[in-house]
Design a protein around this motif. Structure first.
Motif, PDB file in Angstrom:
ATOM      1  N   ALA A 194       0.804  -1.221   0.000  1.00  0.00           N
ATOM      2  CA  ALA A 194       0.000   0.000   0.000  1.00  0.00           C
ATOM      3  C   ALA A 194       0.842   1.279   0.000  1.00  0.00           C
ATOM      4  CB  ALA A 194      -0.969   0.026   1.177  1.00  0.00           C
ATOM      5  N   GLU A 195       2.099   1.169  -0.369  1.00  0.00           N
ATOM      6  CA  GLU A 195       2.949   2.348  -0.510  1.00  0.00           C
ATOM      7  C   GLU A 195       3.566   2.361  -1.901  1.00  0.00           C
ATOM      8  OE1 GLU A 195       4.439   2.557   4.166  1.00  0.00           O
ATOM      9  OE2 GLU A 195       5.860   2.810   2.511  1.00  0.00           O
ATOM     10  N   GLY A 196       4.042   3.522  -2.323  1.00  0.00           N
ATOM     11  CA  GLY A 196       4.750   3.590  -3.586  1.00  0.00           C
ATOM     12  C   GLY A 196       6.183   3.095  -3.422  1.00  0.00           C
ATOM     13  N   PRO A 197       6.823   2.730  -4.526  1.00  0.00           N
ATOM     14  CA  PRO A 197       8.228   2.310  -4.446  1.00  0.00           C
ATOM     15  C   PRO A 197       9.106   3.458  -3.938  1.00  0.00           C
ATOM     16  CG  PRO A 197       7.271   1.759  -6.591  1.00  0.00           C
ATOM     17  CD  PRO A 197       6.306   2.665  -5.897  1.00  0.00           C
ATOM     18  N   PHE A 206      12.312  -3.992  -6.477  1.00  0.00           N
ATOM     19  CA  PHE A 206      12.270  -3.860  -7.926  1.00  0.00           C
ATOM     20  C   PHE A 206      13.620  -3.383  -8.434  1.00  0.00           C
ATOM     21  CE2 PHE A 206       7.886  -4.598  -8.817  1.00  0.00           C
ATOM     22  CZ  PHE A 206       7.189  -4.164  -7.703  1.00  0.00           C
ATOM     23  N   PHE A 259      11.267  -1.375 -15.440  1.00  0.00           N
ATOM     24  CA  PHE A 259      11.289  -2.097 -14.175  1.00  0.00           C
ATOM     25  C   PHE A 259      11.182  -3.597 -14.396  1.00  0.00           C
ATOM     26  CE2 PHE A 259      10.962   1.030 -10.740  1.00  0.00           C
ATOM     27  CZ  PHE A 259      10.736   2.178 -11.449  1.00  0.00           C
ATOM     28  N   GLY A 260      11.800  -4.349 -13.496  1.00  0.00           N
ATOM     29  CA  GLY A 260      11.593  -5.780 -13.432  1.00  0.00           C
ATOM     30  C   GLY A 260      10.293  -6.098 -12.710  1.00  0.00           C
ATOM     31  N   GLN A 261      10.006  -7.395 -12.590  1.00  0.00           N
ATOM     32  CA  GLN A 261       8.722  -7.819 -12.023  1.00  0.00           C
ATOM     33  C   GLN A 261       8.705  -7.774 -10.511  1.00  0.00           C
ATOM     34  OE1 GLN A 261      10.927  -9.525 -13.920  1.00  0.00           O
ATOM     35  NE2 GLN A 261       9.897 -11.267 -14.844  1.00  0.00           N
ATOM     36  N   TYR A 268       2.913   5.731 -14.219  1.00  0.00           N
ATOM     37  CA  TYR A 268       3.167   4.307 -14.410  1.00  0.00           C
ATOM     38  C   TYR A 268       1.912   3.525 -14.024  1.00  0.00           C
ATOM     39  CZ  TYR A 268       8.308   4.612 -14.909  1.00  0.00           C
ATOM     40  OH  TYR A 268       9.585   4.856 -15.346  1.00  0.00           O
ATOM     41  N   GLN A 307       0.904  -0.317 -12.542  1.00  0.00           N
ATOM     42  CA  GLN A 307       1.446  -1.546 -11.973  1.00  0.00           C
ATOM     43  C   GLN A 307       0.335  -2.565 -11.823  1.00  0.00           C
ATOM     44  OE1 GLN A 307       3.356  -1.284  -8.125  1.00  0.00           O
ATOM     45  NE2 GLN A 307       4.276  -3.294  -8.349  1.00  0.00           N
ATOM     46  N   GLY A 344       1.432  -8.270  -9.216  1.00  0.00           N
ATOM     47  CA  GLY A 344       2.556  -9.181  -9.396  1.00  0.00           C
ATOM     48  C   GLY A 344       3.553  -8.754 -10.449  1.00  0.00           C
ATOM     49  N   GLN A 345       3.414  -7.548 -10.952  1.00  0.00           N
ATOM     50  CA  GLN A 345       4.316  -7.045 -11.984  1.00  0.00           C
ATOM     51  C   GLN A 345       5.012  -5.761 -11.527  1.00  0.00           C
ATOM     52  OE1 GLN A 345       4.787  -8.726 -14.974  1.00  0.00           O
ATOM     53  NE2 GLN A 345       3.526 -10.282 -13.955  1.00  0.00           N
ATOM     54  N   GLY A 346       6.020  -5.379 -12.279  1.00  0.00           N
ATOM     55  CA  GLY A 346       6.672  -4.106 -12.006  1.00  0.00           C
ATOM     56  C   GLY A 346       5.924  -2.971 -12.666  1.00  0.00           C
ATOM     57  N   PRO A 347       6.220  -1.736 -12.258  1.00  0.00           N
ATOM     58  CA  PRO A 347       5.579  -0.580 -12.893  1.00  0.00           C
ATOM     59  C   PRO A 347       5.928  -0.490 -14.377  1.00  0.00           C
ATOM     60  CG  PRO A 347       6.640   0.042 -10.825  1.00  0.00           C
ATOM     61  CD  PRO A 347       7.105  -1.340 -11.144  1.00  0.00           C
ATOM     62  N   LEU A 349       5.674   2.177 -17.717  1.00  0.00           N
ATOM     63  CA  LEU A 349       5.480   3.575 -18.048  1.00  0.00           C
ATOM     64  C   LEU A 349       4.291   3.777 -18.991  1.00  0.00           C
ATOM     65  CD1 LEU A 349       6.634   6.502 -17.868  1.00  0.00           C
ATOM     66  CD2 LEU A 349       7.876   5.992 -19.985  1.00  0.00           C
ATOM     67  N   LEU A 365       0.608   4.754 -10.607  1.00  0.00           N
ATOM     68  CA  LEU A 365       1.656   5.429  -9.849  1.00  0.00           C
ATOM     69  C   LEU A 365       2.117   6.683 -10.575  1.00  0.00           C
ATOM     70  CD1 LEU A 365       3.762   2.257  -9.066  1.00  0.00           C
ATOM     71  CD2 LEU A 365       2.684   3.681  -7.316  1.00  0.00           C
ATOM     72  N   PHE A 387       8.317   8.306  -6.163  1.00  0.00           N
ATOM     73  CA  PHE A 387       6.961   7.846  -6.422  1.00  0.00           C
ATOM     74  C   PHE A 387       5.994   8.314  -5.351  1.00  0.00           C
ATOM     75  CE2 PHE A 387       7.116   4.904  -9.980  1.00  0.00           C
ATOM     76  CZ  PHE A 387       8.470   4.632 -10.097  1.00  0.00           C
ATOM     77  N   GLY A 388       4.740   8.501  -5.770  1.00  0.00           N
ATOM     78  CA  GLY A 388       3.657   8.682  -4.832  1.00  0.00           C
ATOM     79  C   GLY A 388       3.185   7.323  -4.330  1.00  0.00           C
ATOM     80  N   GLU A 389       2.173   7.362  -3.469  1.00  0.00           N
ATOM     81  CA  GLU A 389       1.668   6.114  -2.871  1.00  0.00           C
ATOM     82  C   GLU A 389       0.801   5.318  -3.829  1.00  0.00           C
ATOM     83  OE1 GLU A 389       1.455   6.731   1.843  1.00  0.00           O
ATOM     84  OE2 GLU A 389      -0.027   7.896   0.718  1.00  0.00           O
TER      85      GLU A 389
END
Lengths: 112, 112
Positions: free
Chosen positions: A41-44, A89, A102-104, B35, B37, B40-43, B45, B91, B103-105
């Protein structure tokens, strides 16, 4: 066409031991590499980065290694702490273009 | 320094309804990113702005997605009409090149 791959969806490590997270990329134009950490529930949030002119960068308990010939980077966390449990990530990009791929992600769990 | 602010944090809508997400970047950051997301995946763009100009929107599904960044500060991402497959976390990130993305939340969208 996945340009950045993290082949391990999850990793479990005992507290105090070393955590090693791996990442592979395919685009030889990438010259800037980053690791992000994400809690639920937070951003990266940014963790550590490395440019292609280096092969190692350290920041406290975190070290990133870059092997350009193998197109591989890894993140080492020593010693691992419970608060390190998160999804990590890997991201890679062209520094000049400011565009990241980004990776997974790898879910790291630190066991007490 | 305030971080990237996004709203709403959560949105549940029925398919075919419109939805909009808002982002306020870190003060002084002239590069803004949206982005997506998936679980189960990365962000991935969607669009990148340099000030008010969209410099990379190649991954934005333009038939239903639109974005704007008025006066080079806040940005809005809109989906109209939403489809089931649009369920994801959206995101927003900003940066002051050269440098890492903040990043934001995120805004979690559920389409029923």
């Amino acid at each position: 066409d996945q340009q950045v791959k993290q082949n391990s969806p999850s990793l479990s490590v005992q507290e105090g031991r070393i955590s090693i997270l791996n990442c592979d990329y395919t685009n030889s134009m990438f010259d800037y590499f980053l690791w992000y950490k994400k809690y639920p529930a937070e951003g990266p949030t940014f963790l550590i980065s490395i440019s292609s002119i280096k092969d190692k960068n350290e920041d406290g308990r975190f070290t990133v290694f870059l092997n350009k010939s193998a197109k591989h980077l890894s993140l080492h966390i020593v010693p691992s702490q419970p608060g390190d449990s998160a999804v990590y990530f890997c991201a890679a990009g062209d520094w000049g273009a400011q565009k990241l791929v980004f990776g997974q992600g790898t879910r790291l769990t630190i066991n007490p | 320094e305030a971080g990237v602010v996004q709203s709403p944090r959560y949105k549940i809508i029925e398919k075919k309804q419109p939805v909009a997400f808002w982002c306020n970047p870190i003060s002084g950051h002239n590069t803004l990113y949206w982005y997506r997301q998936n679980l189960g995946q990365g962000p991935e763009l969607l669009i990148r702005y340099e000030n008010e100009e969209a410099v990379d929107d190649s991954q934005l599904p333009k038939d239903r997605f639109s974005a704007e960044r008025l006066k080079g500060v806040d940005s809005t991402l809109k989906i109209q009409p939403a489809e089931l497959g649009d369920s994801a976390v959206y995101l927003c990130a900003s940066s002051k090149p050269p440098g890492e993305l903040f990043f934001g939340e995120g805004s979690r969208l559920t389409v029923l």
